[in-house]
Design a protein around this motif. Structure first.
Motif, PDB file in Angstrom:
ATOM      1  N   GLU A 214      -8.504  -5.608-162.641  1.00 56.96           N
ATOM      2  CA  GLU A 214      -7.483  -6.379-161.939  1.00 56.96           C
ATOM      3  C   GLU A 214      -8.115  -7.189-160.810  1.00 56.96           C
ATOM      4  O   GLU A 214      -9.015  -6.700-160.117  1.00 56.96           O
ATOM      5  CB  GLU A 214      -6.401  -5.453-161.361  1.00 56.96           C
ATOM      6  CG  GLU A 214      -5.597  -4.717-162.413  1.00 56.96           C
ATOM      7  CD  GLU A 214      -4.443  -3.924-161.805  1.00 56.96           C
ATOM      8  OE1 GLU A 214      -4.179  -4.090-160.593  1.00 56.96           O
ATOM      9  OE2 GLU A 214      -3.806  -3.147-162.547  1.00 56.96           O
ATOM     10  N   ILE A 215      -7.623  -8.417-160.639  1.00 58.07           N
ATOM     11  CA  ILE A 215      -8.030  -9.279-159.524  1.00 58.07           C
ATOM     12  C   ILE A 215      -6.751  -9.754-158.852  1.00 58.07           C
ATOM     13  O   ILE A 215      -5.998 -10.555-159.405  1.00 58.07           O
ATOM     14  CB  ILE A 215      -8.868 -10.473-160.013  1.00 58.07           C
ATOM     15  CG1 ILE A 215     -10.143  -9.979-160.714  1.00 58.07           C
ATOM     16  CG2 ILE A 215      -9.225 -11.394-158.861  1.00 58.07           C
ATOM     17  CD1 ILE A 215     -11.000 -11.091-161.291  1.00 58.07           C
ATOM     18  N   ARG A 216      -6.483  -9.251-157.642  1.00 54.50           N
ATOM     19  CA  ARG A 216      -5.271  -9.582-156.896  1.00 54.50           C
ATOM     20  C   ARG A 216      -5.674 -10.211-155.563  1.00 54.50           C
ATOM     21  O   ARG A 216      -6.031  -9.511-154.614  1.00 54.50           O
ATOM     22  CB  ARG A 216      -4.428  -8.323-156.659  1.00 54.50           C
ATOM     23  CG  ARG A 216      -3.923  -7.653-157.942  1.00 54.50           C
ATOM     24  CD  ARG A 216      -3.229  -6.341-157.635  1.00 54.50           C
ATOM     25  NE  ARG A 216      -2.770  -5.653-158.828  1.00 54.50           N
ATOM     26  CZ  ARG A 216      -1.496  -5.669-159.263  1.00 54.50           C
ATOM     27  NH1 ARG A 216      -0.583  -6.347-158.593  1.00 54.50           N
ATOM     28  NH2 ARG A 216      -1.157  -5.001-160.355  1.00 54.50           N
ATOM     29  N   LEU A 217      -5.617 -11.538-155.502  1.00 51.10           N
ATOM     30  CA  LEU A 217      -6.080 -12.265-154.323  1.00 51.10           C
ATOM     31  C   LEU A 217      -5.039 -13.281-153.864  1.00 51.10           C
ATOM     32  O   LEU A 217      -5.357 -14.402-153.473  1.00 51.10           O
ATOM     33  CB  LEU A 217      -7.403 -12.983-154.641  1.00 51.10           C
ATOM     34  CG  LEU A 217      -8.570 -12.106-155.108  1.00 51.10           C
ATOM     35  CD1 LEU A 217      -9.764 -12.966-155.486  1.00 51.10           C
ATOM     36  CD2 LEU A 217      -8.959 -11.100-154.028  1.00 51.10           C
ATOM     37  N   SER A 218      -3.769 -12.906-153.885  1.00 51.20           N
ATOM     38  CA  SER A 218      -2.718 -13.841-153.483  1.00 51.20           C
ATOM     39  C   SER A 218      -2.564 -13.883-151.963  1.00 51.20           C
ATOM     40  O   SER A 218      -2.910 -12.926-151.254  1.00 51.20           O
ATOM     41  CB  SER A 218      -1.387 -13.428-154.122  1.00 51.20           C
ATOM     42  OG  SER A 218      -0.997 -12.136-153.677  1.00 51.20           O
ATOM     43  N   ASP A 219      -2.055 -15.042-151.455  1.00 46.40           N
ATOM     44  CA  ASP A 219      -1.705 -15.210-150.040  1.00 46.40           C
ATOM     45  C   ASP A 219      -2.858 -14.902-149.094  1.00 46.40           C
ATOM     46  O   ASP A 219      -2.685 -14.227-148.077  1.00 46.40           O
ATOM     47  CB  ASP A 219      -0.503 -14.314-149.687  1.00 46.40           C
ATOM     48  CG  ASP A 219       0.734 -14.672-150.474  1.00 46.40           C
ATOM     49  OD1 ASP A 219       1.314 -15.749-150.227  1.00 46.40           O
ATOM     50  OD2 ASP A 219       1.104 -13.890-151.371  1.00 46.40           O
ATOM     51  N   LEU A 220      -4.047 -15.406-149.420  1.00 45.69           N
ATOM     52  CA  LEU A 220      -5.210 -15.155-148.561  1.00 45.69           C
ATOM     53  C   LEU A 220      -5.782 -16.436-147.958  1.00 45.69           C
ATOM     54  O   LEU A 220      -6.816 -16.403-147.298  1.00 45.69           O
ATOM     55  CB  LEU A 220      -6.310 -14.430-149.363  1.00 45.69           C
ATOM     56  CG  LEU A 220      -5.987 -13.002-149.811  1.00 45.69           C
ATOM     57  CD1 LEU A 220      -7.109 -12.447-150.683  1.00 45.69           C
ATOM     58  CD2 LEU A 220      -5.749 -12.094-148.611  1.00 45.69           C
TER      59      LEU A 220
END
Length: 706
Positions: free
Chosen positions: A73-79
């Protein structure tokens, strides 16, 4: 006691070392994330991430989740991330959740995304270009959100193999044109957001979907809202140009399955019951007559037509298609991708391809045994072939979309040869045995209302006539589809010869490598100095150098430079000249650099960029250039497949030409006419005979010279 302590320590550290090794992330995943980190401008908010070294799974990189040694998983939202996502996403084969939403990412969405993803969310960024083709291969994809970007152009007909997709959001972009017919194949789709785009035409293709939530507001749709959609729980249709008045009745005898699922006990059921028994009987009889006629026609054609698709169907069942991401592939992926990827886009009108052999061969599309594959010829014959002028009477002929759909099995997966930077390539087979490679250009590359540009492109490509340049034989421009047709070469590309090793491959001899370099150099020289106006190729790489049955090179992708809008996805690290930081920076000298990289491939047999090697050896140019004038080092660089069978002086002169081509400063690189002359001198000085060409010879060739 001390010996026991030492023994215990050794065992302890051995166990510790083993656990560390087991915890390390798979090398392709590490490489892909490093590239992503650099492409995202190495942001500080990605804690734990590194541009070199590091262990994403073992060191808990921000936003990364693993299972064992694989990134899942790659979760990099709102950064607040900027830049792009890099060019190695297809290496992330275990990733199922991919979310970079609500950042400030720009540029085109990469053609290759993690191939086995179930959830993709790239919404709320500044992505431009179109929807990438690789999505069409994600058969397990369930969620796709590309909303709130700056995507444009028409949607390609690429949604036919997504049976599990349940939610898709393409809203708030600048997408245009009619909805593709393959939308009708999205059998599991329940939520579809298309609002705030520039779509046109009817939405009838959505009528039979099992939708619960549909938003098509603020587009340019026309026609009538299908009655099958009226019972959707959440339907928003405002801001379009719907037709007024009652909708025309549906075709007799063709009720919608979707309507029957959502209809109430009254209404539509009552209307159906109003049909008289006589009318129903007439409809049924008419359908039976039509079916009987179709069966008779199909039975007459099945024996010949089915044989044209049999080989491709078997191949597609045996292995899935994997798009070629770039030259930056790790060794463990390279062989599979090379087998799948054949971007065969070229024509040589003088090559003697045996059409009957292509038609009857049971292994069409596979490499023939070595005895059928390589025909050696001496220098005089080679020079004569290079001097032969092709007939300029060849003109590209217009093909209908219907004919191409028939010849490609309606662009079936089994006919897919590969995917390039501007579209996909299919094998088209005709009943008379003719075989063509059809390049289907991504429709998003054409701006709305500029179809005339395609006519100009065809005209320009048709003017290119050279023994070492792929010539156009046909084209098609119908219903938003723009395609180019070339002859199909069974021997594939130089990339496959150099980097694919299997039981049917025979290493290219030194003489043949020099001749391939010379033929390709002549092609580039023709583009730079023989055409009026001159032309920059912008896409010179080994996968665009196709080899005919006698291993003559044919440079493909000529005349398509305007399509290459993104340097990062055009050639890839390893081929791009240092000055090529944006499309406008490409010049003839950039082509010379890329050609020099191809020569390095011919000399070393290595990939232009290989992330699996030590960092100092990953870039072929950086690693090889300092050694090109060192005789001892040069001998160690030569492709081991040559087994020492090459003349040392020829090797040294070949390396001298490479060194000139790959200089960092463009102004110091020679024009292609000088490169051609240097390679011509190599051929003229050759005293190599056919005994020297035999790789089975037991003696070395140190006594030969160029």
């Amino acid at each position: 006691m001390f010996p026991h302590f030492v023994g215990f320590s050794i065992v302890f550290f051995a166990i510790l070392d083993t656990s560390l090794v087991l915890s390390k992330t798979d090398a392709p995943d590490v490489s892909a994330l490093r590239v992503m980190y650099g492409s995202l401008n190495s942001p500080s908010q990605l804690t734990g991430w590194k541009s070199s070294g590091g262990d994403p799974c073992g060191q808990s990189w921000k936003g990364i989740k693993c299972s064992g040694s694989s990134v899942t998983e790659i979760r990099l939202s709102d950064l607040g991330l900027t830049g792009s996502m890099g060019y190695q996403l297809s290496s992330l084969t275990s990733v199922t959740y991919f979310d970079l939403s609500n950042n400030n990412l720009k540029g085109d969405i990469p053609y290759q995304l993690p191939p086995n993803t179930l959830h993709i969310d790239l919404s709320g960024n500044g992505f431009t270009g179109g929807v990438p083709y690789s999505i069409s291969q994600m058969t397990d994809l369930k969620y796709l959100n590309l909303g709130q970007n700056q995507l444009s152009g028409q949607l390609s007909d690429m949604f036919g193999q997504l049976p599990k997709l349940t939610e898709m959001d393409l809203s708030s972009n600048s997408l245009s044109g009619n909805l593709p017919q393959s939308f009708g194949s999205l059998s599991s789709l329940t939520t579809l957001y298309l609002q705030n785009n520039q779509f046109t035409g009817p939405i009838n293709v959505l009528a039979n979907l099992s939708l619960d939530d549909l938003n098509v507001k603020n587009n340019q749709f026309t026609g009538w809202i299908p009655s099958e959609l009226e019972n959707i729980n959440n339907l928003q249709t405002g801001g379009n140009s719907w037709s007024s008045g009652p909708a025309p009745p549906p075709p007799p005898g063709a009720p919608s399955a979707h309507a029957s699922r959502h209809s109430t006990k009254g209404g539509k059921e009552g209307k159906r019951s109003a049909l008289s028994g006589a009318v129903i009987a007439g409809i049924v009889l008419g359908i039976l007559v039509v079916v009987a006629i179709l069966i008779a026609l199909l039975s007459r054609k099945s024996s010949s037509a089915s044989s044209h698709y049999l080989d491709e169907v078997r191949l597609s069942q045996r292995r899935p298609f994997t798009p070629l991401s770039s030259q930056e592939l790790s060794n463990d992926l390279r062989s599979d991708i090379c087998k799948d990827y054949k971007e065969l886009k070229s024509l040589d009108s003088s090559s003697a391809i045996d059409v009957r052999a292509l038609q009857t061969s049971p292994s069409i599309g596979l490499k023939p045994p070595p005895s059928d594959r390589i025909n050696s010829f001496n220098d005089a014959e080679f020079e004569n072939r290079l001097k032969v002028k092709k007939s300029t009477s060849i003109r590209a002929t217009c093909h209908s979309l219907a004919d191409l759909q028939t010849a490609t099995g309606n662009f079936a997966t089994g006919r897919l040869l590969g995917e390039g930077s501007i579209g996909r390539v299919y094998r088209a087979k005709y009943a008379d045995g003719k075989v063509l490679a059809v390049k289907k250009i991504d429709s998003s590359l054409f701006q709305r209302g500029e179809l005339g540009n395609f006519t100009a492109i065809i005209s320009n490509i048709s003017k290119l006539h050279h023994p070492n340049i792929a010539e156009l034989v046909g084209y098609c421009s119908e219903q938003g589809h723009n395609m180019l047709m070339y002859e199909y070469f069974r021997n594939g590309s130089l990339h496959e010869f150099l980097h694919l090793s299997d039981d049917y491959s025979k290493p290219l001899t030194w003489n043949t490598r020099v001749r391939i370099a010379l033929g390709t150099a002549r092609a580039v020289e023709y583009l730079h100095e023989g055409c009026s106006p001159s032309s920059v190729h912008k896409n010179i790489k080994s996968s665009n150098i196709l080899l005919d049955m006698e291993l003559n090179p044919h440079l493909s992708d000529c005349g398509l430079a305007n399509f290459h809008q993104s340097t990062s996805q055009n050639l890839g690290v390893g081929y791009n000249a240092p000055e090529c930081t944006k499309p406008s920076a490409y010049t003839m000298k950039s082509d010379v650099y890329s050609f020099g990289v191809v020569m390095l491939e011919l000399l070393t047999g290595q990939m232009p960029f290989d992330s699996s090697k030590p960092r100092s050896e990953q870039s072929l140019v950086r690693w090889a250039t300092p050694q090109l004038h060192d005789i001892d080092a040069l001998a160690k660089m030569v492709d081991p497949a040559l087994r020492g069978l090459y003349p040392p002086k020829s090797l040294s002169r070949f390396a001298d030409v490479i060194a000139l081509c790959v200089q960092l400063e463009p102004e110091f690189r020679p024009p292609m006419s000088e490169v051609v002359q240097a390679l011509v001198r190599l051929v003229q000085r050759s005293s190599m005979n056919k005994r020297g060409e035999d790789l089975g010879a037991s003696r070395r060739m140190d006594d030969f010279d160029y």
